[in-house]
Design a protein around this motif. Structure first.
Motif, PDB file in Angstrom:
ATOM      1  N   THR A 242     -51.153  21.514 -52.687  1.00 19.47           N
ATOM      2  CA  THR A 242     -51.898  20.530 -52.605  1.00 19.47           C
ATOM      3  C   THR A 242     -52.494  19.699 -53.776  1.00 19.47           C
ATOM      4  O   THR A 242     -52.306  20.086 -54.779  1.00 19.47           O
ATOM      5  CB  THR A 242     -53.198  20.846 -51.644  1.00 19.47           C
TER       6      THR A 242
ATOM      7  N   TYR B 126     -44.931  23.414 -47.650  1.00 15.35           N
ATOM      8  CA  TYR B 126     -45.849  22.520 -47.239  1.00 15.35           C
ATOM      9  C   TYR B 126     -46.574  21.910 -48.136  1.00 15.35           C
ATOM     10  O   TYR B 126     -47.461  22.887 -48.807  1.00 15.35           O
ATOM     11  CB  TYR B 126     -46.714  23.081 -46.211  1.00 15.35           C
ATOM     12  N   HIS B 127     -46.547  20.693 -48.705  1.00 19.00           N
ATOM     13  CA  HIS B 127     -47.331  19.949 -49.557  1.00 19.00           C
ATOM     14  C   HIS B 127     -48.554  19.190 -48.573  1.00 19.00           C
ATOM     15  O   HIS B 127     -48.006  18.274 -47.789  1.00 19.00           O
ATOM     16  CB  HIS B 127     -46.576  19.042 -50.495  1.00 19.00           C
ATOM     17  N   VAL B 128     -49.762  19.407 -48.875  1.00 21.03           N
ATOM     18  CA  VAL B 128     -50.912  19.187 -47.776  1.00 21.03           C
ATOM     19  C   VAL B 128     -51.863  18.173 -48.883  1.00 21.03           C
ATOM     20  O   VAL B 128     -52.529  18.785 -49.536  1.00 21.03           O
ATOM     21  CB  VAL B 128     -51.406  20.047 -47.000  1.00 21.03           C
TER      22      VAL B 128
ATOM     23  N   SER C  12     -44.441  15.612 -49.562  1.00 24.75           N
ATOM     24  CA  SER C  12     -43.269  16.177 -49.992  1.00 24.75           C
ATOM     25  C   SER C  12     -43.217  16.689 -51.472  1.00 24.75           C
ATOM     26  O   SER C  12     -44.141  16.285 -52.008  1.00 24.75           O
ATOM     27  CB  SER C  12     -42.125  15.127 -49.932  1.00 24.75           C
TER      28      SER C  12
ATOM     29  N   VAL D 267     -47.111  26.804 -39.829  1.00 27.13           N
ATOM     30  CA  VAL D 267     -45.969  26.930 -40.970  1.00 27.13           C
ATOM     31  C   VAL D 267     -44.959  27.814 -40.434  1.00 27.13           C
ATOM     32  O   VAL D 267     -45.120  28.632 -39.474  1.00 27.13           O
ATOM     33  CB  VAL D 267     -46.294  27.417 -42.414  1.00 27.13           C
TER      34      VAL D 267
ATOM     35  N   PHE E 200     -53.146  24.337 -40.428  1.00 28.99           N
ATOM     36  CA  PHE E 200     -51.760  23.778 -40.042  1.00 28.99           C
ATOM     37  C   PHE E 200     -50.675  25.097 -39.698  1.00 28.99           C
ATOM     38  O   PHE E 200     -51.095  26.071 -40.164  1.00 28.99           O
ATOM     39  CB  PHE E 200     -51.311  22.844 -41.081  1.00 28.99           C
TER      40      PHE E 200
ATOM     41  N   TYR F 286     -52.119  14.653 -44.651  1.00 31.84           N
ATOM     42  CA  TYR F 286     -50.739  14.605 -44.245  1.00 31.84           C
ATOM     43  C   TYR F 286     -49.963  15.780 -44.839  1.00 31.84           C
ATOM     44  O   TYR F 286     -50.021  16.265 -45.949  1.00 31.84           O
ATOM     45  CB  TYR F 286     -50.137  13.085 -44.477  1.00 31.84           C
ATOM     46  N   ARG F 287     -48.724  15.718 -44.152  1.00 28.94           N
ATOM     47  CA  ARG F 287     -47.810  16.622 -44.815  1.00 28.94           C
ATOM     48  C   ARG F 287     -46.862  15.684 -45.695  1.00 28.94           C
ATOM     49  O   ARG F 287     -46.253  14.953 -45.451  1.00 28.94           O
ATOM     50  CB  ARG F 287     -46.821  17.144 -43.878  1.00 28.94           C
TER      51      ARG F 287
ATOM     52  N   VAL G  97     -47.074  26.663 -50.081  1.00 28.48           N
ATOM     53  CA  VAL G  97     -48.170  25.541 -49.802  1.00 28.48           C
ATOM     54  C   VAL G  97     -48.496  25.209 -51.172  1.00 28.48           C
ATOM     55  O   VAL G  97     -48.683  25.809 -51.909  1.00 28.48           O
ATOM     56  CB  VAL G  97     -49.373  25.962 -49.039  1.00 28.48           C
TER      57      VAL G  97
END
Length: 134
Positions: A14, A117-119, A134, A111, A109, A131-132, A12
Motif C-alpha cells: 500500500t 494486491y497493491h491498495v 498495480s 484476495v 478486500f 483502488y486496486r 499486499v
C-alpha cells in the motif's frame, strides 16, 4: 525452476497520497489483519509506518489460506501533526476543534492465492478513496 514467489499465498502492499497537499503521507501507522474465510475471526498480523514516499515496504506476509485482508490506517495523528505545522505558519487561522473527520480508515478486500494486491489510499481531511493498483 523456482521464481522465488510463493503462489500459495497472496501478498499486499500500500501507499498513501495526501491529495490535499499533493504529496505522500509519511509516518502513518498501517496495521494488517487477515482471515481464512468471510465468517472466520480476524487475525492481527502486525504493521508498519509509511515512509517519506508514503509507502509501507515491510508489511507482514499473509498466512496461507487467507481470503480476506483488512488494512487499518491510523490517519488522525498524521492530520493532527499536519494541522500543528500549519498553525505555526498561520496562527490567525487556528481551529478550535480537532478538524479530523476520519480518525482512521479501514479497508477490507478479498484476495486469492498467488496474486499481489497493491491498495493505494488517496486521502484528504474530509474524504478518501482506494483502488486496486498495480
Amino acid at each position: 525452476m523456482s521464481t522465488g514467489t510463493d503462489t500459495s499465498v497472496a501478498s499486499v502492499s500500500t501507499h498513501i497520497l495526501d491529495t490535499s497537499a499533493g504529496r505522500p503521507a509519511a509516518g502513518v501507522a498501517v496495521h494488517v489483519s487477515a482471515r481464512p474465510g468471510r465468517d472466520a475471526d480476524w487475525r492481527e498480523l502486525g504493521g508498519s509506518f509509511t515512509d517519506a514516499d508514503g509507502r509501507c515496504k515491510d508489511l507482514p506476509a499473509l498466512p496461507e489460506g487467507t481470503t480476506h485482508v483488512r488494512l487499518d490506517f491510523a490517519v488522525e495523528p498524521y492530520f493532527v501533526d499536519k494541522q500543528a505545522e500549519a498553525q505555526q505558519d498561520a496562527p490567525a487561522n487556528r481551529d478550535s476543534g480537532t478538524g479530523v473527520f476520519f480518525p482512521e480508515v479501514a479497508i477490507t478486500f478479498a484476495v486469492v492465492p498467488g496474486e499481489h494486491y497493491h491498495v493505494p489510499l488517496l486521502l484528504n481531511p474530509f474524504g478518501y478513496s482506494v483502488y486496486r493498483g498495480s
